[in-house]
Write a protein that holds these residues in place. Structure first.
Motif: not given
Length: 243
Positions: A172-200
């Motif tokens: 359910x991802x409905x507890x306060x210590x759980x989260x499920x986020x789905x985001x879709x969007x079109x961004x600059x290809x040059x910025x995509x690796x920056x977001x990947x690095x943040x996730x890492x």
């Protein structure tokens, strides 16, 4: 670097730390200084000589062996053969995941229907595979780097996609210590690796916190699975509607 080269390198470091020069070591071993230099330069010395050097610098041979093992480079990724071996046995895969979380033998047997002999067998297999270094009293040292990840298209991730992905997202991802986020969007290809690095970095922070919290009592911890992903993707049903 070979194990022998690592041993010689570690001995050199221990000599330096003890403030013992080749000349002083030669005196302690009752051999010529040139012989000591040649021995270290070639990296060719019998175990009896290694033992004598350990005695000279008051270092137990077992401690030396442990330090040599600790100096070995940690694995950032397993080989295809290693992953195949791990995923071929479900109990071995379970214990492999447990050791990634630094569980003890006692914790594994308390949580799962496995006895000591079964877990020790798995730990021995993981030692043979080079994933851990099994130590006395069934303790172990993990030989995987903090940046370790399963092979992107390897057997373990294949097993996860086939057996675990649906089960994971069924929560359910409905507890306060759980989260499920789905985001879709079109961004600059040059910025995509920056977001990947943040996730890492988030993944690395999670792994480091896991290590730091090992000292906490079991009542203060809970197991979590952090799943991060980002890719250029569109739902198949939507792709079929494209012009």
């Amino acid at each position: 670097m070979s194990t022998t080269a690592n041993l010689v390198s570690t001995l050199k470091e221990e000599l330096k730390a003890a403030g013992i020069t080749y000349a002083k070591l030669a005196q302690k071993l009752d051999i010529a200084e040139s012989s000591v230099k040649r021995m270290f330069a070639k990296g060719d010395m019998p175990l009896s000589r290694v033992d004598a050097i350990c005695s000279a610098i008051k270092l137990d041979f077992a401690d030396l062996a442990r330090r040599v093992a600790d100096s070995q480079p940690l694995l950032a990724e397993l080989t295809l053969a290693q992953e195949k071996a791990v995923v071929a046995d479900k109990k071995l895969l379970l214990v492999a995941i447990c050791v990634l979380s630094q569980w003890t033998l006692e914790q594994v047997t308390a949580a799962y229907r496995m006895n000591d002999a079964e877990v020790i067998k798995c730990l021995t297999q993981l030692d043979r595979l080079g994933i851990i270094e099994l130590r006395p009293l069934n303790r172990y040292r993990l030989k995987l780097a903090k940046t370790f990840r399963w092979r992107a298209h390897g057997p373990v991730m294949g097993f996860f996609r086939e057996h675990a992905l649906t089960d994971y997202f069924a929560g359910g991802f409905d507890r306060e210590d759980e989260s499920l986020v789905l985001v879709h969007g079109a961004i600059s290809k040059s910025l995509a690796p920056v977001f990947v690095e943040r996730l890492q970095r988030v993944a690395q922070d999670f792994a480091q916190q896991h290590q730091a919290d090992q000292k906490l009592g079991e009542q203060h911890k809970e197991g979590y699975t952090l799943l991060l992903a980002m890719q250029s993707w569109e739902l198949e049903a939507f792709r079929k509607l494209r012009r």
